[in-house]
Design a protein around this motif. Structure first.
Motif, PDB file in Angstrom:
ATOM      1  N   ILE A 152       0.842  -1.185   0.000  1.00  0.00           N
ATOM      2  CA  ILE A 152       0.000   0.000   0.000  1.00  0.00           C
ATOM      3  C   ILE A 152       0.882   1.242   0.000  1.00  0.00           C
ATOM      4  O   ILE A 152       0.643   2.203  -0.746  1.00  0.00           O
ATOM      5  N   TYR A 153       1.911   1.256   0.817  1.00  0.00           N
ATOM      6  CA  TYR A 153       2.876   2.355   0.880  1.00  0.00           C
ATOM      7  C   TYR A 153       4.284   1.800   0.800  1.00  0.00           C
ATOM      8  O   TYR A 153       4.554   0.680   1.240  1.00  0.00           O
ATOM      9  N   ALA A 154       5.174   2.601   0.241  1.00  0.00           N
ATOM     10  CA  ALA A 154       6.594   2.268   0.198  1.00  0.00           C
ATOM     11  C   ALA A 154       7.377   3.514   0.620  1.00  0.00           C
ATOM     12  O   ALA A 154       6.896   4.641   0.462  1.00  0.00           O
ATOM     13  N   PRO A 155       8.587   3.322   1.160  1.00  0.00           N
ATOM     14  CA  PRO A 155       9.379   4.482   1.587  1.00  0.00           C
ATOM     15  C   PRO A 155      10.056   5.174   0.403  1.00  0.00           C
ATOM     16  O   PRO A 155      10.628   4.522  -0.467  1.00  0.00           O
ATOM     17  N   TRP A 156       9.964   6.502   0.364  1.00  0.00           N
ATOM     18  CA  TRP A 156      10.614   7.322  -0.655  1.00  0.00           C
ATOM     19  C   TRP A 156      11.392   8.438   0.031  1.00  0.00           C
ATOM     20  O   TRP A 156      10.944   8.994   1.040  1.00  0.00           O
ATOM     21  N   LYS A 157      12.549   8.774  -0.531  1.00  0.00           N
ATOM     22  CA  LYS A 157      13.429   9.786   0.065  1.00  0.00           C
ATOM     23  C   LYS A 157      13.311  11.103  -0.698  1.00  0.00           C
ATOM     24  O   LYS A 157      13.344  11.133  -1.928  1.00  0.00           O
ATOM     25  N   LEU A 158      13.178  12.197   0.046  1.00  0.00           N
ATOM     26  CA  LEU A 158      13.141  13.519  -0.587  1.00  0.00           C
ATOM     27  C   LEU A 158      14.538  13.884  -1.092  1.00  0.00           C
ATOM     28  O   LEU A 158      15.494  13.921  -0.317  1.00  0.00           O
ATOM     29  N   VAL A 159      14.644  14.143  -2.390  1.00  0.00           N
ATOM     30  CA  VAL A 159      15.944  14.448  -2.990  1.00  0.00           C
ATOM     31  C   VAL A 159      16.026  15.878  -3.523  1.00  0.00           C
ATOM     32  O   VAL A 159      17.113  16.372  -3.809  1.00  0.00           O
ATOM     33  N   GLU A 160      14.875  16.546  -3.643  1.00  0.00           N
ATOM     34  CA  GLU A 160      14.900  17.901  -4.175  1.00  0.00           C
ATOM     35  C   GLU A 160      13.622  18.628  -3.776  1.00  0.00           C
ATOM     36  O   GLU A 160      12.542  18.035  -3.762  1.00  0.00           O
ATOM     37  N   ARG A 161      13.746  19.905  -3.449  1.00  0.00           N
ATOM     38  CA  ARG A 161      12.574  20.745  -3.193  1.00  0.00           C
ATOM     39  C   ARG A 161      12.833  22.133  -3.766  1.00  0.00           C
ATOM     40  O   ARG A 161      13.910  22.703  -3.584  1.00  0.00           O
ATOM     41  N   ASP A 177      13.917   2.037  -0.927  1.00  0.00           N
ATOM     42  CA  ASP A 177      14.180   0.611  -0.775  1.00  0.00           C
ATOM     43  C   ASP A 177      14.020  -0.052  -2.141  1.00  0.00           C
ATOM     44  O   ASP A 177      13.979   0.621  -3.169  1.00  0.00           O
ATOM     45  N   GLU A 178      13.942  -1.374  -2.164  1.00  0.00           N
ATOM     46  CA  GLU A 178      13.900  -2.112  -3.429  1.00  0.00           C
ATOM     47  C   GLU A 178      12.493  -2.470  -3.893  1.00  0.00           C
ATOM     48  O   GLU A 178      12.333  -3.307  -4.786  1.00  0.00           O
ATOM     49  N   THR A 179      11.481  -1.855  -3.319  1.00  0.00           N
ATOM     50  CA  THR A 179      10.108  -2.132  -3.742  1.00  0.00           C
ATOM     51  C   THR A 179       9.936  -1.801  -5.225  1.00  0.00           C
ATOM     52  O   THR A 179      10.272  -0.691  -5.649  1.00  0.00           O
ATOM     53  N   PRO A 180       9.441  -2.733  -6.053  1.00  0.00           N
ATOM     54  CA  PRO A 180       9.215  -2.434  -7.470  1.00  0.00           C
ATOM     55  C   PRO A 180       8.300  -1.222  -7.624  1.00  0.00           C
ATOM     56  O   PRO A 180       7.345  -1.048  -6.859  1.00  0.00           O
ATOM     57  N   VAL A 181       8.595  -0.394  -8.624  1.00  0.00           N
ATOM     58  CA  VAL A 181       7.895   0.876  -8.792  1.00  0.00           C
ATOM     59  C   VAL A 181       6.989   0.829 -10.018  1.00  0.00           C
ATOM     60  O   VAL A 181       7.424   0.462 -11.110  1.00  0.00           O
ATOM     61  N   THR A 182       5.738   1.216  -9.843  1.00  0.00           N
ATOM     62  CA  THR A 182       4.796   1.310 -10.952  1.00  0.00           C
ATOM     63  C   THR A 182       5.044   2.591 -11.739  1.00  0.00           C
ATOM     64  O   THR A 182       5.212   3.662 -11.149  1.00  0.00           O
ATOM     65  N   VAL A 183       5.056   2.501 -13.051  1.00  0.00           N
ATOM     66  CA  VAL A 183       5.179   3.692 -13.881  1.00  0.00           C
ATOM     67  C   VAL A 183       3.831   4.405 -13.885  1.00  0.00           C
ATOM     68  O   VAL A 183       2.804   3.816 -14.192  1.00  0.00           O
ATOM     69  N   ALA A 184       3.833   5.689 -13.549  1.00  0.00           N
ATOM     70  CA  ALA A 184       2.596   6.460 -13.459  1.00  0.00           C
ATOM     71  C   ALA A 184       2.167   6.976 -14.825  1.00  0.00           C
ATOM     72  O   ALA A 184       2.956   7.014 -15.772  1.00  0.00           O
ATOM     73  N   LYS A 185       0.897   7.382 -14.899  1.00  0.00           N
ATOM     74  CA  LYS A 185       0.348   8.004 -16.096  1.00  0.00           C
ATOM     75  C   LYS A 185       0.088   9.483 -15.808  1.00  0.00           C
ATOM     76  O   LYS A 185      -0.201   9.843 -14.667  1.00  0.00           O
ATOM     77  N   PRO A 186       0.178  10.330 -16.832  1.00  0.00           N
ATOM     78  CA  PRO A 186      -0.056  11.767 -16.590  1.00  0.00           C
ATOM     79  C   PRO A 186      -1.465  12.034 -16.091  1.00  0.00           C
ATOM     80  O   PRO A 186      -2.439  11.554 -16.664  1.00  0.00           O
ATOM     81  N   GLY A 187      -1.563  12.761 -14.983  1.00  0.00           N
ATOM     82  CA  GLY A 187      -2.856  13.040 -14.383  1.00  0.00           C
ATOM     83  C   GLY A 187      -3.132  12.206 -13.145  1.00  0.00           C
ATOM     84  O   GLY A 187      -4.092  12.474 -12.421  1.00  0.00           O
ATOM     85  N   GLN A 188      -2.302  11.195 -12.874  1.00  0.00           N
ATOM     86  CA  GLN A 188      -2.518  10.365 -11.692  1.00  0.00           C
ATOM     87  C   GLN A 188      -1.947  11.028 -10.442  1.00  0.00           C
ATOM     88  O   GLN A 188      -1.185  11.995 -10.513  1.00  0.00           O
ATOM     89  N   ALA A 215      10.110   6.006 -13.555  1.00  0.00           N
ATOM     90  CA  ALA A 215       9.713   5.238 -12.373  1.00  0.00           C
ATOM     91  C   ALA A 215      10.608   5.517 -11.177  1.00  0.00           C
ATOM     92  O   ALA A 215      10.218   5.264 -10.040  1.00  0.00           O
ATOM     93  N   SER A 216      11.797   6.046 -11.419  1.00  0.00           N
ATOM     94  CA  SER A 216      12.743   6.252 -10.332  1.00  0.00           C
ATOM     95  C   SER A 216      12.495   7.550  -9.577  1.00  0.00           C
ATOM     96  O   SER A 216      13.243   7.875  -8.649  1.00  0.00           O
ATOM     97  N   ARG A 217      11.458   8.283  -9.942  1.00  0.00           N
ATOM     98  CA  ARG A 217      11.208   9.565  -9.263  1.00  0.00           C
ATOM     99  C   ARG A 217       9.713   9.862  -9.205  1.00  0.00           C
ATOM    100  O   ARG A 217       8.973   9.560 -10.122  1.00  0.00           O
ATOM    101  N   ARG A 218       9.283  10.424  -8.088  1.00  0.00           N
ATOM    102  CA  ARG A 218       7.927  10.928  -7.925  1.00  0.00           C
ATOM    103  C   ARG A 218       8.034  12.410  -7.563  1.00  0.00           C
ATOM    104  O   ARG A 218       8.746  12.769  -6.621  1.00  0.00           O
ATOM    105  N   THR A 219       7.301  13.252  -8.288  1.00  0.00           N
ATOM    106  CA  THR A 219       7.332  14.687  -8.032  1.00  0.00           C
ATOM    107  C   THR A 219       5.923  15.205  -7.820  1.00  0.00           C
ATOM    108  O   THR A 219       5.032  14.950  -8.630  1.00  0.00           O
ATOM    109  N   ILE A 220       5.725  15.927  -6.720  1.00  0.00           N
ATOM    110  CA  ILE A 220       4.435  16.522  -6.408  1.00  0.00           C
ATOM    111  C   ILE A 220       4.631  18.012  -6.145  1.00  0.00           C
ATOM    112  O   ILE A 220       5.742  18.465  -5.866  1.00  0.00           O
ATOM    113  N   THR A 221       3.558  18.774  -6.252  1.00  0.00           N
ATOM    114  CA  THR A 221       3.593  20.196  -5.951  1.00  0.00           C
ATOM    115  C   THR A 221       2.539  20.494  -4.905  1.00  0.00           C
ATOM    116  O   THR A 221       1.366  20.166  -5.091  1.00  0.00           O
TER     117      THR A 221
END
Length: 391
Positions: A152-161, A177-188, A215-221
């Motif tokens: 349901i959740y996986a740990p992610w590290k903040l690398v840039e703000r 960590d090594e949890t497999p990452v789902t590739v997101a779609k635009p708008g998700q 897949a190696s990065r998640r960016t939110i605003t």
């Protein structure tokens, strides 16, 4: 599909239940959290409970579902169910929780209606509940199965703000960590789960605004709400190197690379889904006709401004128009003072995507409908409980 036994009962009692459900749901949540206080730790939002939006969304979804069963007996409200299912899966809702909800919801209904709740009425509305529940469970199992992992959740590290616009910050995370990452779609979107000052974890959903196909990065605003509970913590306390919990990506407001003319109308921080969509369209070399419309308080307040302008510049069939309530108007962006007007941008074959405050989306949707755009071609995203669809 309702049984022949329940159909006339629901048809007859729908007006009173629809009228009373908004009074029933607060009692339901009080019962639920009294019996299961753990649900406020990492699943339900205390802020949405306090301001009443969660109660409104639940009440509305039940009323919408029951109304649909009566008006269109052989179908279900797929749009509403999909939206609820995507929210549920981003929070980790599971099948085993539906009987818990049923018990406390129907206890609240029984208390509210008293002797008016006959066994026949209770049986019919129980059927409605489980029709809706089983439809959601089926969709949710499918959404979980599409992910690259079973977490349901996986740990992610903040690398840039990075600061953007007025009181908004772009946060970029990489896997911790090594949890497999789902590739997101635009708008998700993803759910972000963090502990508050009292140690209780709270969750908020944020649209992925950049790096969609990486897949190696998640960016939110995130825009700061000084009176909120969550955004001050993520703005003021989250530092480079810190670890947070992120869900897998969910959401059905996905823009395709090709198709009929696309009109994207946003306001304020509601531009985050469009920023991601435009970036992806540009990266894919899309030739789709795209009209980008954005409204904001002033030019300097516009989050992700540079990203959006750059993406539009790379799309051969894209144009942009802007509206600002105050301040000097920028050059080169077809900028106007005041509020957004879609009239010149709309055609009957357009696909319209909306995101922003509810009053803005109401006004823009009405313009689109008056211009002849069919309701099924108008899509939207609501940050938080979907009280708009419920209404």
């Amino acid at each position: 599909m309702l049984s022949t036994k329940s159909f006339p009962v629901i048809e007859a009692t729908l007006p009173i239940i629809a009228e009373r459900i908004s009074s029933i749901t607060p009692n339901f949540y009080n019962r639920l959290f009294t019996a299961h206080p753990e649900l406020l730790d990492g699943i339900f939002s205390r802020s949405n409970q306090k301001n009443g939006t969660q109660q409104q969304a639940l009440a509305g979804s039940i009323a919408v579902f029951a109304t649909y069963l009566v008006k269109y007996p052989n179908t279900t409200p797929e749009t509403m169910l999909a939206r609820v299912a995507h929210k549920h899966t981003s929070l980790g809702v599971v099948e085993e929780q539906y009987p818990i909800v049923y018990k406390h919801l129907f206890d609240a209904i029984a208390e509210d209606l008293g002797d008016a709740l006959t066994p026949e009425i209770a049986e019919a509305w129980t059927e409605v509940y489980w029709l809706m529940a089983h439809a959601l469970i089926k969709i949710e199992k499918g959404l979980y199965a599409q992910q690259a992992n079973a977490e349901i959740y996986a740990p992610w590290k903040l690398v840039e703000r990075t600061e953007t616009g007025l009181d908004s910050v772009v946060f970029s995370f990489e896997p911790a960590d090594e949890t497999p990452v789902t590739v997101a779609k635009p708008g998700q979107f993803v759910s972000v789960r963090m502990p508050m000052a009292d140690g209780i974890r709270q969750v908020r959903q944020y649209t992925l605004s950049n790096d969609i196909e990486h897949a190696s990065r998640r960016t939110i605003t995130v825009k700061l709400d000084v009176n909120g509970e969550f955004s001050p913590v993520i703005h003021n306390d989250l530092k480079i190197g810190d670890i947070v919990e992120l869900s897998n990506p969910y959401g059905d407001l996905v823009v395709e690379n090709d198709g009929s003319p696309l009109v994207i109308a946003t306001a304020g921080i509601g531009c985050t889904p469009s920023a991601a969509a435009l970036q992806t369209l540009a990266a894919n070399g899309s030739n789709r006709k795209v009209t980008v419309l954005h409204a904001d308080q002033e030019f300097s307040a516009w989050p992700l401004r540079d990203q959006m302008i750059e993406s539009v510049s790379k799309l051969p069939e894209a144009t942009i128009s802007t509206w600002f309530e105050r301040g000097e108007l920028p050059e080169g962006l077809n900028a106007k003072a005041g509020y957004m007007d879609l009239t010149e941008a709309l055609t009957e074959d357009a696909q319209v995507y909306l995101c922003g405050p509810l009053p803005f989306m109401n006004a823009v949707r009405n313009q689109a409908l008056e211009a002849g755009v069919p309701a099924e071609r108008i899509h939207y995203e609501v940050f938080g409980p979907d009280v708009w669809l419920a209404a």
